[in-house]
Scaffold this motif. Structure first.
Motif, mmCIF file in Angstrom:
data_model
loop_
_atom_site.group_PDB
_atom_site.id
_atom_site.type_symbol
_atom_site.label_atom_id
_atom_site.label_comp_id
_atom_site.label_asym_id
_atom_site.label_seq_id
_atom_site.Cartn_x
_atom_site.Cartn_y
_atom_site.Cartn_z
ATOM 1 N N ILE A 119 0.847 -1.194 0.000
ATOM 2 C CA ILE A 119 0.000 0.000 0.000
ATOM 3 C C ILE A 119 0.880 1.240 0.000
ATOM 4 O O ILE A 119 1.850 1.328 0.750
ATOM 5 C CB ILE A 119 -0.928 -0.021 1.229
ATOM 6 N N SER A 120 0.523 2.180 -0.865
ATOM 7 C CA SER A 120 1.211 3.461 -0.942
ATOM 8 C C SER A 120 0.228 4.582 -0.675
ATOM 9 O O SER A 120 -0.989 4.403 -0.769
ATOM 10 C CB SER A 120 1.829 3.657 -2.338
ATOM 11 N N ILE A 127 -3.348 3.705 -2.220
ATOM 12 C CA ILE A 127 -3.209 2.863 -3.403
ATOM 13 C C ILE A 127 -2.835 1.453 -2.944
ATOM 14 O O ILE A 127 -1.765 1.242 -2.374
ATOM 15 C CB ILE A 127 -2.088 3.377 -4.346
ATOM 16 N N PHE A 128 -3.727 0.490 -3.170
ATOM 17 C CA PHE A 128 -3.489 -0.915 -2.833
ATOM 18 C C PHE A 128 -3.084 -1.652 -4.105
ATOM 19 O O PHE A 128 -3.772 -1.562 -5.121
ATOM 20 C CB PHE A 128 -4.761 -1.570 -2.295
ATOM 21 N N ILE A 129 -1.990 -2.412 -4.033
ATOM 22 C CA ILE A 129 -1.542 -3.226 -5.159
ATOM 23 C C ILE A 129 -1.301 -4.638 -4.639
ATOM 24 O O ILE A 129 -0.560 -4.844 -3.674
ATOM 25 C CB ILE A 129 -0.263 -2.660 -5.799
ATOM 26 N N GLU A 130 -1.942 -5.596 -5.287
ATOM 27 C CA GLU A 130 -1.785 -6.994 -4.878
ATOM 28 C C GLU A 130 -0.365 -7.469 -5.185
ATOM 29 O O GLU A 130 0.182 -7.171 -6.245
ATOM 30 C CB GLU A 130 -2.803 -7.853 -5.623
ATOM 31 N N TYR A 131 0.221 -8.192 -4.252
ATOM 32 C CA TYR A 131 1.562 -8.728 -4.464
ATOM 33 C C TYR A 131 1.571 -9.723 -5.624
ATOM 34 O O TYR A 131 0.697 -10.585 -5.729
ATOM 35 C CB TYR A 131 2.074 -9.431 -3.206
ATOM 36 N N PHE A 182 -5.634 -2.207 -7.055
ATOM 37 C CA PHE A 182 -5.155 -2.828 -8.279
ATOM 38 C C PHE A 182 -4.835 -4.295 -8.031
ATOM 39 O O PHE A 182 -4.196 -4.629 -7.031
ATOM 40 C CB PHE A 182 -3.885 -2.136 -8.785
ATOM 41 N N GLU A 183 -5.257 -5.170 -8.950
ATOM 42 C CA GLU A 183 -4.873 -6.574 -8.856
ATOM 43 C C GLU A 183 -3.442 -6.739 -9.343
ATOM 44 O O GLU A 183 -2.845 -5.804 -9.888
ATOM 45 C CB GLU A 183 -5.836 -7.454 -9.646
ATOM 46 N N LYS A 184 -2.881 -7.925 -9.148
ATOM 47 C CA LYS A 184 -1.454 -8.144 -9.396
ATOM 48 C C LYS A 184 -1.021 -7.897 -10.838
ATOM 49 O O LYS A 184 0.139 -7.606 -11.091
ATOM 50 C CB LYS A 184 -1.029 -9.537 -8.939
ATOM 51 N N ASN A 185 -1.946 -7.979 -11.802
ATOM 52 C CA ASN A 185 -1.596 -7.727 -13.201
ATOM 53 C C ASN A 185 -1.777 -6.270 -13.599
ATOM 54 O O ASN A 185 -1.652 -5.925 -14.770
ATOM 55 C CB ASN A 185 -2.416 -8.629 -14.125
ATOM 56 N N LEU A 188 -7.238 -2.217 -12.590
ATOM 57 C CA LEU A 188 -7.942 -1.524 -11.517
ATOM 58 C C LEU A 188 -9.162 -2.332 -11.120
ATOM 59 O O LEU A 188 -10.054 -2.568 -11.932
ATOM 60 C CB LEU A 188 -8.352 -0.121 -11.975
ATOM 61 N N ILE A 189 -9.194 -2.795 -9.883
ATOM 62 C CA ILE A 189 -10.319 -3.583 -9.383
ATOM 63 C C ILE A 189 -11.448 -2.660 -8.939
ATOM 64 O O ILE A 189 -12.606 -2.890 -9.230
ATOM 65 C CB ILE A 189 -9.892 -4.473 -8.198
ATOM 66 N N SER A 190 -11.070 -1.625 -8.192
ATOM 67 C CA SER A 190 -12.092 -0.757 -7.629
ATOM 68 C C SER A 190 -11.498 0.569 -7.193
ATOM 69 O O SER A 190 -10.310 0.680 -6.916
ATOM 70 C CB SER A 190 -12.742 -1.449 -6.412
ATOM 71 N N THR A 191 -12.354 1.569 -7.161
ATOM 72 C CA THR A 191 -12.005 2.876 -6.606
ATOM 73 C C THR A 191 -13.279 3.520 -6.085
ATOM 74 O O THR A 191 -14.380 3.181 -6.526
ATOM 75 C CB THR A 191 -11.346 3.786 -7.669
ATOM 76 N N ASN A 192 -13.110 4.412 -5.159
ATOM 77 C CA ASN A 192 -14.256 5.216 -4.701
ATOM 78 C C ASN A 192 -14.029 6.670 -5.101
ATOM 79 O O ASN A 192 -14.586 7.588 -4.510
ATOM 80 C CB ASN A 192 -14.452 5.079 -3.190
#
Length: 196
Positions: A119-120, A127-131, A182-185, A188-192
């Motif tokens: 997370i940044s 900003i969440f990014i899947e490992y 964001f998913e690992k690839n 963008l999965i979701s945003t509010n």
């Protein structure tokens, strides 16, 4: 960091674990018993305690003046649900998560079922990014972890304490905040972001 919590405020600690937030007067944790997510036993300090999950908080809308959530969100399965729940129950709060550098340096990233997200923070946005599998690196050295968490003074522990912002993302929010997941690839999965 100063939280400016007023006397008689209702303060919730999500994932209170073995070291509850000192200003909290309500606690919730998913794991009342032993778990690999903490090294010490659960402590409630005789405060009201609920067993529960950050993704399904059993509280009314905006019933807390301040919500504290430290070192929880990097583990959650559904960060969208958890982030919406935090904003639903709280008027303002604080989120703390490890930096990607910290996860790599201390070998948390390599653990497949431990931290799911890095997370940044950009301004007032999380900003969440899947490992990815490539992110799940091991430095091959546990000494830095042991030195940083040692009971005895050492140079690395001093540096670690002086430079918390290199190892920990600290996020104060008021009323609401924007997030991107964001998913690992890289999708963008979701945003509010459309709430503003």
């Amino acid at each position: 960091m100063t939280f400016n919590i007023k006397p008689n405020s209702r303060v919730l600690d999500i994932g209170s674990g073995g070291e509850p937030f000192s200003d909290a007067n309500f606690l919730i944790d998913r794991y009342p018993g032993k778990t690999h997510h903490r090294y010490n036993p659960l402590k409630t300090n005789n405060l009201p305690f609920s067993q529960g999950d950050a993704e399904f908080l059993p509280f009314k809308d905006k019933c807390f003046d301040f919500v504290y959530c430290a070192h929880v969100l990097e583990h959650v399965e559904n960060p969208v649900r958890a982030l919406l729940e935090i904003q639903r129950v709280g008027k303002r709060g604080y989120i703390e998560v490890p930096t990607k550098m910290s996860d790599t340096l201390f070998n948390f990233a390599r653990m497949n079922h431990f931290h799911k997200w890095h997370i940044s923070i950009i301004g007032k946005t999380l900003i969440f990014i899947e490992y990815t599998e490539n992110d799940r690196r091991d430095t091959g050295n546990q000494e830095l972890f042991y030195m940083a968490h040692s009971l005895f003074p050492n140079h690395f522990k001093s540096m670690f304490r002086r430079n918390k912002d290199l190892f920990t993302n600290m996020f104060l929010w008021d009323d609401s905040f924007v997030f991107y997941i964001f998913e690992k690839n890289g999708k963008l999965i979701s945003t509010n972001d459309n709430i503003r």
